[in-house]
Design a protein around this motif. Structure first.
Motif, mmCIF file in Angstrom:
data_model
loop_
_atom_site.group_PDB
_atom_site.id
_atom_site.type_symbol
_atom_site.label_atom_id
_atom_site.label_comp_id
_atom_site.label_asym_id
_atom_site.label_seq_id
_atom_site.Cartn_x
_atom_site.Cartn_y
_atom_site.Cartn_z
ATOM 1 N N ALA A 60 -1.417 -11.944 5.671
ATOM 2 C CA ALA A 60 -1.122 -11.520 4.301
ATOM 3 C C ALA A 60 -2.359 -10.888 3.662
ATOM 4 O O ALA A 60 -2.266 -9.856 2.980
ATOM 5 C CB ALA A 60 -0.638 -12.710 3.471
ATOM 6 N N ARG B 187 -2.633 -7.071 2.322
ATOM 7 C CA ARG B 187 -3.097 -6.750 0.959
ATOM 8 C C ARG B 187 -4.219 -5.727 1.013
ATOM 9 O O ARG B 187 -4.276 -4.804 0.191
ATOM 10 C CB ARG B 187 -3.592 -8.007 0.245
ATOM 11 C CG ARG B 187 -2.514 -8.843 -0.343
ATOM 12 C CD ARG B 187 -3.065 -9.998 -1.197
ATOM 13 N NE ARG B 187 -2.028 -10.995 -1.338
ATOM 14 C CZ ARG B 187 -1.917 -12.095 -0.607
ATOM 15 N NH1 ARG B 187 -2.827 -12.400 0.299
ATOM 16 N NH2 ARG B 187 -0.913 -12.922 -0.795
ATOM 17 N N SER C 284 6.862 -18.232 6.017
ATOM 18 C CA SER C 284 6.213 -19.083 7.001
ATOM 19 C C SER C 284 7.117 -20.284 7.258
ATOM 20 O O SER C 284 7.294 -21.128 6.385
ATOM 21 C CB SER C 284 4.845 -19.530 6.476
ATOM 22 O OG SER C 284 4.250 -20.424 7.371
ATOM 23 N N ASP D 191 -0.953 -16.578 6.459
ATOM 24 C CA ASP D 191 -1.830 -16.337 5.305
ATOM 25 C C ASP D 191 -2.915 -15.311 5.651
ATOM 26 O O ASP D 191 -3.244 -14.434 4.846
ATOM 27 C CB ASP D 191 -2.489 -17.637 4.846
ATOM 28 C CG ASP D 191 -1.504 -18.623 4.236
ATOM 29 O OD1 ASP D 191 -0.377 -18.217 3.870
ATOM 30 O OD2 ASP D 191 -1.865 -19.818 4.131
ATOM 31 N N VAL E 260 6.114 -12.737 3.004
ATOM 32 C CA VAL E 260 5.790 -13.440 4.243
ATOM 33 C C VAL E 260 6.481 -14.800 4.183
ATOM 34 O O VAL E 260 6.195 -15.599 3.294
ATOM 35 C CB VAL E 260 4.269 -13.616 4.417
ATOM 36 C CG1 VAL E 260 3.959 -14.401 5.693
ATOM 37 C CG2 VAL E 260 3.565 -12.263 4.434
ATOM 38 N N VAL F 13 1.679 -8.555 -1.590
ATOM 39 C CA VAL F 13 2.136 -9.546 -0.618
ATOM 40 C C VAL F 13 2.308 -10.903 -1.292
ATOM 41 O O VAL F 13 1.420 -11.361 -2.018
ATOM 42 C CB VAL F 13 1.146 -9.685 0.566
ATOM 43 C CG1 VAL F 13 1.671 -10.676 1.591
ATOM 44 C CG2 VAL F 13 0.891 -8.328 1.218
ATOM 45 N N ARG F 14 3.447 -11.503 -1.025
ATOM 46 C CA ARG F 14 3.719 -12.863 -1.483
ATOM 47 C C ARG F 14 4.054 -13.704 -0.253
ATOM 48 O O ARG F 14 4.786 -13.253 0.626
ATOM 49 C CB ARG F 14 4.906 -12.873 -2.431
ATOM 50 C CG ARG F 14 5.286 -14.275 -2.869
ATOM 51 C CD ARG F 14 6.451 -14.281 -3.807
ATOM 52 N NE ARG F 14 6.812 -15.669 -4.090
ATOM 53 C CZ ARG F 14 7.965 -16.019 -4.587
ATOM 54 N NH1 ARG F 14 8.865 -15.110 -4.892
ATOM 55 N NH2 ARG F 14 8.231 -17.293 -4.790
ATOM 56 N N THR F 15 3.517 -14.907 -0.191
ATOM 57 C CA THR F 15 3.790 -15.809 0.931
ATOM 58 C C THR F 15 4.604 -17.003 0.446
ATOM 59 O O THR F 15 4.305 -17.584 -0.592
ATOM 60 C CB THR F 15 2.472 -16.312 1.546
ATOM 61 O OG1 THR F 15 1.722 -15.180 2.011
ATOM 62 C CG2 THR F 15 2.735 -17.235 2.720
#
Length: 183
Positions: A25, A29, A8, A22, A6, A35-37
């Motif tokens: 995300a 999950r 942003s 967030d 992700v 998931v990584r932001t």
């Protein structure tokens, strides 16, 4: 299990876009994805502005793009387009960085007049980066997002269609077959 990155792209420290990213995300999950932001604003500005792809933090994000199966690209609308901060990062990616990726464009803004930014500003850039499948993007009005310490609340009329789009993205990733198979 698909891996999702992700991105942003809001430059604001108190960003509804980042809070929404967030929030989504967490939803992804819960649907079984890794998931990584990445908040682009936390990358070193000097490296972004000087196009320093060798900077360790920038190189790490470029590698994460390469490793991900799916990418969520979230940005507020400024001057009828996505943020310049996001543009600075996208400009650093290799020409076909999104090849083989499923991509979800997500834009927030203060007026319905900006809804076209998804399809006329962001989608063409994502396609030019080689995205395998740019799914239906979505626009959310800022006033429909409430961010607090306990999370994000969405107006019911905004929540349902947004979740349909996000869940569709998730389904595409779950159903996806490898593009290239090796013997």
């Amino acid at each position: 299990m698909a891996s999702i990155l992700v991105l942003s792209g809001s430059p604001s420290t108190a960003s509804r876009t980042a809070a929404l990213a967030d929030h989504l995300a967490v939803r992804l999950r819960g649907q079984g994805h890794q998931v990584r932001t990445v908040r682009v604003r936390e990358l070193p500005a000097d490296a972004l502005l000087s196009a320093d792809t060798t900077h360790p933090k920038v190189a790490e994000v470029v590698a994460a793009v390469g490793d991900a199966d799916g990418i969520v690209v979230a940005s507020p609308v400024y001057k009828a387009a996505y943020s310049g901060l996001l543009k600075a990062l996208l400009d650093l990616l290799p020409q076909f960085a999104l090849t083989g990726k499923v991509v979800l464009p997500l834009v927030t803004g203060g007026s319905p007049a900006h809804v076209l930014a998804v399809d006329y500003a962001l989608r063409p850039v994502l396609s030019s980066l080689g995205a395998h499948h740019v799914v239906q993007g979505w626009f959310v009005l800022d006033k429909h997002i409430t961010s607090a310490n306990d999370g994000v609340t969405l107006e019911p009329d905004a929540e349902r269609p947004l979740y349909e789009v996000v869940d569709g993205f998730s389904t595409v990733l779950h159903d996806r077959r490898p593009l290239v198979t090796t013997p």
